[in-house]
Design an enzyme around this catalytic site. Sequence first.
Site, PDB file in Angstrom:
ATOM      1  N   ALA A 269       0.858  -1.178   0.000  1.00 25.07           N
ATOM      2  CA  ALA A 269       0.000   0.000   0.000  1.00 25.07           C
ATOM      3  C   ALA A 269       0.893   1.227   0.000  1.00 25.07           C
ATOM      4  CB  ALA A 269      -0.928   0.006   1.210  1.00 25.07           C
ATOM      5  N   GLU A 271       0.974   5.511   1.226  1.00 20.90           N
ATOM      6  CA  GLU A 271       0.333   6.458   2.138  1.00 20.90           C
ATOM      7  C   GLU A 271       0.096   7.840   1.559  1.00 20.90           C
ATOM      8  OE1 GLU A 271       4.861   6.900   3.090  1.00 20.90           O
ATOM      9  OE2 GLU A 271       3.486   5.309   2.487  1.00 20.90           O
ATOM     10  N   ASN A 272       0.015   8.006   0.244  1.00 21.41           N
ATOM     11  CA  ASN A 272      -0.184   9.317  -0.372  1.00 21.41           C
ATOM     12  C   ASN A 272      -1.165  10.167   0.436  1.00 21.41           C
ATOM     13  OD1 ASN A 272       1.069   8.085  -2.860  1.00 21.41           O
ATOM     14  ND2 ASN A 272      -0.878   7.007  -2.826  1.00 21.41           N
ATOM     15  N   GLU A 305      -0.681   2.572   6.979  1.00 24.70           N
ATOM     16  CA  GLU A 305      -0.747   3.677   6.014  1.00 24.70           C
ATOM     17  C   GLU A 305      -1.437   4.904   6.614  1.00 24.70           C
ATOM     18  OE1 GLU A 305       1.167   3.239   3.626  1.00 24.70           O
ATOM     19  OE2 GLU A 305       1.321   1.062   3.839  1.00 24.70           O
TER      20      GLU A 305
END
Length: 876
Positions: A269, A271-272, A305
């Site tokens: 995944a 974490e934007n 995240e």
Amino acid sequence: MSKSSAKPATIYLKDYKEPDFLIETVDLTVELGEEETIVTSRLAIKRNDETATKLSLNGEHLTLQSVKMDGHMLTPDEYSVTDEWLHLPVAAITSEFSLEIITRIKPQENTALEGLYKSSGNFCTQCEAEGFRRITYFLDRPDVMAIFTTTIVGDGDRYPVMLSNGNLTLQETLPDGRKRVTWQDPHPKPAYLFALVAGDLAVVEDKFTTRSGRDVKLQIFVEKGNEDKCDHAMTSLKKSMKWDEEKYGREYDLDIFMIVAVSDFNMGAMENKGLNIFNSKYVLASPETATDADFDGIESVIAHEYFHNWTGNRITCRDWFQLTLKEGLTVFRDQQFSADMNSAPVQRISDVQGLRAAQFPEDAGPLAHPIQPQSYVEINNFYTATVYEKGAEVIRMIHTILGEENFRKGMDLYFERHDGQAVTTEEFIAALEDGSGIDLTQFRRWYITPGTPEITVNEKFDAETGQYTLTLAQTNLKAGKDPEPLHIPLKLGLLDVNGNAVPFSDGPFKGETEGVFDLTKKRQSFTFSGFSTQPRASLFRGFSAPVKIRQESSDDALAFFFAKDEDLFNRWDAGQRLASNILLKQIEDAGDGTSLPSAFLDAFAETLSDKTLDRAFTAAALTLPGEQDIAQKMPVVDVDAIHRVREGARRQIGLTFEDDWRRIYEECENAPSPANQPASSSRKLKNTALSYLIATGQEEFITLADSQYRKSKNMTDSVAALAGLKDINHPVREAMFADYYEKWQKDALIVDKWFTLQAMATRESTIDDIKALMEHPAFTLRNPNRLRSLIGAFASGNPVYFHDKSGDGYRILSGVIAALNKTNPQIAARLVAPLGQWRRYDKDRQDLMVTELEKILKLPDLSDHVYEMANKSLHN
């Protein structure tokens, strides 16, 4: 010149220099097309070094259309372009100026899955670590943080959902029928946190009310038809948000938090900021389609995240050498969260199992590096178990040394002092020191020291004085000839001959039954008094430091701790050490694993009958150490002997305790879980019992597995039945695997399990099975999940047949690496590691593995990713 004949450049931490220019704002317009995508980037730039005469922007796989500087269109002779850079002379430019750059890209052809690419008809991005340079020319480094405004333009019928970071500020239909949306992120961020998604997706919505009373909209976007598999992910997200407020005082800072699940993704995944993009494996779940382990993984990764919002996004890394600053810290935080949500001892066992399986071999091999590397060729190769899992253990040690209250004070100061900044590990440690008032100067050596410390333990008891002395010495062969000692926290408890805790009679922990002692010297003694008989020392409780213990412990002593230790991690660990010792002795004596000593069997029986324990803990405690765990303790690994002896021991345990296993199976199958335990704990113990019963080789238990599979209403029991029979040649086995695929062939994540189970099978046809599965219509090298499910599982999880004496296992892996080198070099590089362990095997296997590494290094147009891993594996 191909990369195989030109050595790629090495980047060093010591050469770090602040950027000559900073980018303050980015106005990005992305016009999505079916053949190509047009990206217009408008940058507000500020000088950071008045002496700089050239602005160099990163860019790869881009077609430059035009460049404007302060509104002036530049001609080609006013700039230069290479495969990796756009160079602009700026000697005459003022301290602040603007750039407008238009580029053309082809996401549909982007098989590397970095930058902007297309997956299952949807546009998606992955920009960490250096993917943004595949979208437009930019200062693609984490210490350049800018305010992003992103406008997406595209076919509204094809892509009704268009997402980016921040809050939605505009949504409209253009005169030509296309849709345009604009997102504005108010928080400065580096380009690696940029995200964009566009597609025809379904959405599941909820909300979370923060402690200050704000309502945050929560959205999970998935492919249509998967909406019913998002409940657990949404619940996990809300739990994470609440926990972070309560544990660290961190409140979410935007009006909306979005998650998008995609099926083609190199990582777990990302974490934007405000728009997390997930591998669908870590979002989609229902009892019918996901195992209990899947549910745990989703909860953990969702939390990880989300926690990055503060430890990674609001405060980010100055440079990529600081990667553990965000990853090690955030892994520690997600482990804390999982321990609070579930059984803390079981979670700790799981954390350490993962560390020992992946990171300890890394530390012992040619790819060893400290959690803060000093150099790299390709940064994607340093997303490692060392940076993540060992990095988390380093943070855990700080937490242990400081204590809960002081650690929180240090973290509060870290957030206050560095919010909105790109910082270093040194600044992080300084904040913890200043907040807690505790000096961590010596402890900082953990950040730059490779290898796993080994602690030699000696005991001495003086019956006349009643004094008991523990002497510990630390060594680390990977840290150089005469390394400085590390600061190692030793969590210690003393037990009497009956297993009762004994309070310390003096010292800083007087009257307490457990204390944390600081091991700061190469050799150090701790003396305790007031004993009439020699106490038993329960060392490094809860795995208080990532070390290996060297201690002359008899089987009886280990059996004592296995049966009696009140610290459940150490109780489990004593059982693992005892079993390993027994199996290694069997290998040394050319035994078959069936001669198990009474000390082990008695302690095993005591744990087996202890109904006060969490059933999941009992299952873990009664599971023999894995073949690769045993291999780590051998100077020269004998994969065949390990397998023979371990399987013999499993059969003997199954037969010895057959009646107990039958009883446990029936109890867990028919009786509800204890009130303080989840149903998953009962399933775990039940399926452990099933595994041991099948190991007896009796036909009735093959029938039992078949019955469990046919009656199962959850994926955990279905997979356990398949796993129990995966190694045998039997019509029931073939029928079950055929039925499973027929039933679930349209669900990619479930089919991944089907591939993995077969990849890890240990039957004579395994190599041929792997080759046939690579030709199966459902297999593809383009999907990272599918690739990992078969080739990754085979290379890392099937030591018997990956290390088959024919060398076929090695050839299968190197062939896949060669095929991926051009299409997805990031994934190709990660597959090299199993070959890098060649020094630990016999001469014939060494030669076979070296041959494949040499072949990889001779590949035409060898990527930097693969070159670095193969070269280090061969020569370090």
